[in-house]
Design a protein around this motif. Structure first.
Motif, mmCIF file in Angstrom:
data_model
loop_
_atom_site.group_PDB
_atom_site.id
_atom_site.type_symbol
_atom_site.label_atom_id
_atom_site.label_comp_id
_atom_site.label_asym_id
_atom_site.label_seq_id
_atom_site.Cartn_x
_atom_site.Cartn_y
_atom_site.Cartn_z
ATOM 1 N N LEU A 120 38.743 49.135 38.654
ATOM 2 C CA LEU A 120 37.393 49.196 39.213
ATOM 3 C C LEU A 120 37.135 48.014 40.135
ATOM 4 N N ARG A 121 37.496 46.816 39.675
ATOM 5 C CA ARG A 121 37.260 45.620 40.485
ATOM 6 C C ARG A 121 38.022 45.685 41.803
ATOM 7 N N ASN A 122 39.298 46.056 41.735
ATOM 8 C CA ASN A 122 40.114 46.046 42.944
ATOM 9 C C ASN A 122 39.798 47.194 43.897
ATOM 10 N N LEU A 123 39.527 48.372 43.363
ATOM 11 C CA LEU A 123 39.159 49.485 44.235
ATOM 12 C C LEU A 123 37.822 49.212 44.931
ATOM 13 N N ARG A 124 36.894 48.586 44.221
ATOM 14 C CA ARG A 124 35.630 48.229 44.855
ATOM 15 C C ARG A 124 35.830 47.164 45.919
ATOM 16 N N ASP A 125 36.664 46.185 45.630
ATOM 17 C CA ASP A 125 36.957 45.155 46.629
ATOM 18 C C ASP A 125 37.586 45.759 47.879
ATOM 19 N N LEU A 126 38.336 46.839 47.687
ATOM 20 C CA LEU A 126 39.002 47.491 48.809
ATOM 21 C C LEU A 126 38.132 48.540 49.487
ATOM 22 N N GLY A 127 36.877 48.686 49.019
ATOM 23 C CA GLY A 127 35.937 49.533 49.745
ATOM 24 C C GLY A 127 35.403 50.737 49.021
ATOM 25 N N MET A 128 35.891 51.049 47.780
ATOM 26 C CA MET A 128 35.425 52.248 47.092
ATOM 27 C C MET A 128 33.912 52.214 46.898
ATOM 28 N N VAL A 169 43.393 58.704 51.523
ATOM 29 C CA VAL A 169 42.280 57.751 51.459
ATOM 30 C C VAL A 169 42.501 56.753 50.335
ATOM 31 N N VAL A 170 42.776 57.251 49.148
ATOM 32 C CA VAL A 170 42.984 56.349 48.012
ATOM 33 C C VAL A 170 44.342 55.664 48.098
ATOM 34 N N TRP A 171 45.334 56.338 48.685
ATOM 35 C CA TRP A 171 46.668 55.762 48.722
ATOM 36 C C TRP A 171 46.751 54.534 49.610
ATOM 37 N N GLN A 172 45.915 54.473 50.615
ATOM 38 C CA GLN A 172 45.878 53.272 51.444
ATOM 39 C C GLN A 172 45.343 52.081 50.655
ATOM 40 N N MET A 173 44.436 52.348 49.706
ATOM 41 C CA MET A 173 43.953 51.269 48.847
ATOM 42 C C MET A 173 44.973 50.917 47.770
ATOM 43 N N VAL A 174 45.705 51.907 47.306
ATOM 44 C CA VAL A 174 46.670 51.683 46.224
ATOM 45 C C VAL A 174 47.951 51.039 46.739
ATOM 46 N N ASN A 259 46.379 45.387 48.527
ATOM 47 C CA ASN A 259 46.166 46.683 47.888
ATOM 48 C C ASN A 259 46.324 46.533 46.381
ATOM 49 N N VAL A 260 46.163 47.617 45.660
ATOM 50 C CA VAL A 260 46.193 47.581 44.197
ATOM 51 C C VAL A 260 47.565 47.156 43.676
ATOM 52 N N ILE A 261 48.642 47.688 44.264
ATOM 53 C CA ILE A 261 49.981 47.333 43.784
ATOM 54 C C ILE A 261 50.221 45.834 43.951
ATOM 55 N N ASP A 262 49.848 45.277 45.101
ATOM 56 C CA ASP A 262 49.997 43.835 45.321
ATOM 57 C C ASP A 262 49.302 43.044 44.215
ATOM 58 N N GLU A 263 48.034 43.374 43.979
ATOM 59 C CA GLU A 263 47.243 42.617 43.018
ATOM 60 C C GLU A 263 47.790 42.781 41.607
ATOM 61 N N TYR A 264 48.262 43.968 41.269
ATOM 62 C CA TYR A 264 48.844 44.202 39.945
ATOM 63 C C TYR A 264 50.063 43.297 39.748
ATOM 64 N N LEU A 265 50.957 43.293 40.732
ATOM 65 C CA LEU A 265 52.165 42.478 40.626
ATOM 66 C C LEU A 265 51.839 40.990 40.540
ATOM 67 N N ILE A 266 50.856 40.550 41.310
ATOM 68 C CA ILE A 266 50.450 39.144 41.277
ATOM 69 C C ILE A 266 49.913 38.775 39.905
ATOM 70 N N GLN A 267 49.015 39.609 39.380
ATOM 71 C CA GLN A 267 48.433 39.331 38.061
ATOM 72 C C GLN A 267 49.493 39.399 36.967
ATOM 73 N N MET A 284 53.986 51.950 36.983
ATOM 74 C CA MET A 284 54.365 53.300 37.420
ATOM 75 C C MET A 284 53.356 54.332 36.929
ATOM 76 N N ARG A 285 52.877 54.169 35.680
ATOM 77 C CA ARG A 285 51.910 55.134 35.154
ATOM 78 C C ARG A 285 50.543 54.959 35.819
ATOM 79 N N VAL A 286 50.157 53.704 36.084
ATOM 80 C CA VAL A 286 48.900 53.472 36.801
ATOM 81 C C VAL A 286 48.951 54.141 38.171
ATOM 82 N N ILE A 287 50.074 53.979 38.869
ATOM 83 C CA ILE A 287 50.222 54.606 40.193
ATOM 84 C C ILE A 287 50.153 56.124 40.060
ATOM 85 N N PHE A 288 50.837 56.668 39.047
ATOM 86 C CA PHE A 288 50.800 58.120 38.829
ATOM 87 C C PHE A 288 49.370 58.598 38.601
#
Length: 489
Positions: A120-128, A169-174, A259-267, A284-288
């Motif tokens: 929720l935090r990251n998708l909102r930061d990315l514009g959701m 649309v969502v994949w550009q954020m992910v 994007n979400v993958i970047d932030e996930y890996l960083i965290q 992988m499951r989050v992405i799925f």
């Protein structure tokens, strides 16, 4: 002697069943030892049972208790309580991670809390949910409109570009990228995922009776329970999503996540508190989860929008006239136009109501014994919130079988955003994670399609608004529809 022993054994089973059954459960059909009473997976049967047993009823299947909630206010009450917020603990639902709990949609406890909070935090930061996401949606709408133009005047089924346009649309954020609207690898994975959805009951039965996996030969399991489709989906998902993760690892700036993958890996690498359960299998499951949610709901709802526009040409014409009045020629509808496009919003919401894309709701499970409407709902009970019934409930909707966009308009013709009995994205803590994004996409895509095209049935044919015959899902039937470019000059 053998017959007497068998009869005594059966008598013991029946007596044990009747003597150990719990008291105070919701009403429901008669249950039998071992088998139970079956399971309701289609809206029509749920409606019949509601008439017989009331707004809350139960069934049992192989020892698993299932409770169905039909009334909107009861759903709202249950979904607002933490003991109704879990998902069932079935290993098969975690097929990407060898049965280990992962992701956000089917996880529970602190793992789920962390995953949902992070996304929720990251998708909102990315514009959701924000107007600055308009540009990305409008860009996909442009590609979609250009693709639809090739079908001008032709009778065709729904173009496959609907799937990838919604996903992009969502994949550009992910993942920080978009796919071509005819990308074969993505289209192939979407096709496998659709097959997986269609064969859901086979997988579910194996979860209820896991010993079948050991007793039956592999070819029987594949033929009757379609585990071959599941394995294809796992292989395709790992290949497709593995590419996205590898690309982000090679390109990302650890100081500036894009994007979400970047932030996930960083965290995950920093081992922050929110990343307590983060690992690459979980990623992988989050992405799925985000991938499927990104194309599935929105693209299927866009199919329903086309079906109902073609079915009700007068409504379609009224909407197009309003779009022409509000949106300057040569421009695309945006979030800024939304408040003036009341007919578009009313149309979208009425299509949501009559189609009820997930009529039984996404199932929940109780994390503790509870009571609802005076009935005992034991721990680990599967819960279905029958939103499809609520959307037809005459207590909330006058003439519910009729298609009337006026239900969502006030006397001045303004859009009414909230209606009792309406819950296409469900409610409570498990409500749709991407609801605000889905609403933005549906508004812009629907308005753009109706701005540029008129949809109609082939001459001499009728539009079929009955859903595909599938358990727990209402998808629009594939059928020929004529797409005609509008002359707005």
């Amino acid at each position: 002697m053998i017959i007497e022993i068998i009869l005594l054994f059966l008598l013991f089973i029946f007596l044990r069943h009747w003597l150990t059954r719990q008291k105070g459960l919701p009403p429901g059909p008669r249950t039998y030892p071992v088998f139970g009473s079956g399971m309701v997976v289609k809206l029509e049967q749920a409606i019949d049972y509601q008439k017989k047993y009331g707004d809350i009823f139960r069934t049992e299947l192989f020892g698993m208790k299932v409770v169905y909630i039909c009334d909107y206010k009861l759903m709202k009450e249950a979904l607002g309580r933490p003991e109704f917020a879990d998902r069932p603990s079935f290993e098969g639902f975690h097929f990407l991670t060898d049965g280990k709990e992962a992701g956000v949609i089917m996880s529970n406890g602190q793992r789920w809390v962390n995953a949902r909070r992070f996304l929720l935090r990251n998708l909102r930061d990315l514009g959701m949910g924000k107007s600055n996401l308009d540009e990305a949606i409008i860009n996909e709408a442009r590609f979609l409109i250009e693709d639809f133009k090739q079908y001008d005047g032709k009778a065709c089924t729904f173009p496959e570009s609907l799937n990838i346009a919604a996903l992009n649309v969502v994949w550009q954020m992910v993942a920080g990228r978009r796919y071509d609207l005819h990308d074969e690898e993505v289209s192939g994975f979407i096709e496998i995922t659709r097959s997986l959805q269609a064969d859901f009951m086979g997988f579910f039965i194996l979860e209820l009776i896991p010993i079948l996996k050991k007793l039956l030969p592999k070819f029987v399991i594949n033929k009757f329970f379609r585990l071959d489709i599941l394995n294809q989906s796992v292989d395709a998902a790992k290949k497709l999503f593995g590419k996205s993760v590898a690309a982000r690892k090679a390109e990302m700036d650890v100081e500036h996540a894009e994007n979400v993958i970047d932030e996930y890996l960083i965290q995950m690498n920093k081992k922050t508190e929110i990343a307590e359960f983060f690992n690459e299998d979980d990623l992988m499951r989050v992405i799925f989860d985000l991938f499927v949610a990104g194309f599935d709901t929105t693209s299927n709802m866009l199919r329903w929008m086309i079906v109902y526009a073609a079915k009700y040409p007068d409504v379609q014409r009224r909407i197009q006239e309003q779009i022409d009045q509000v949106v300057p020629r040569g421009e695309f509808p945006t979030n800024q136009h939304k408040s003036q496009l009341s007919l578009v919003e009313a149309f979208i919401h009425e299509v949501h109501r009559v189609s009820s894309l997930v009529p039984m709701g996404v199932f929940h499970s109780t994390g503790a014994d509870s009571h609802l409407e005076g009935y005992l709902v034991p721990k680990d009970t599967i819960i279905f919130n029958v939103v499809g019934f609520a959307h037809q409930d005459p207590r909330y909707w006058e003439d519910p079988q009729e298609f009337k966009i006026e239900r969502f308009l006030n006397d001045e013709g303004k859009f009414i955003s909230h209606k009792e009995g309406f819950a296409p994205f469900m409610m409570g803590k498990r409500g749709c994670l991407g609801e605000s994004l889905a609403r933005m996409e549906l508004s812009i895509f629907t308005a753009s399609l109706l701005q540029n095209f008129t949809f109609s049935p082939p001459e001499g044919q009728e539009i079929d608004i009955t859903p595909q015959d599938r358990p727990m899902e209402h998808f629009a039937r594939d059928q020929d529809i004529i797409i005609s470019i509008r002359d707005t000059d």
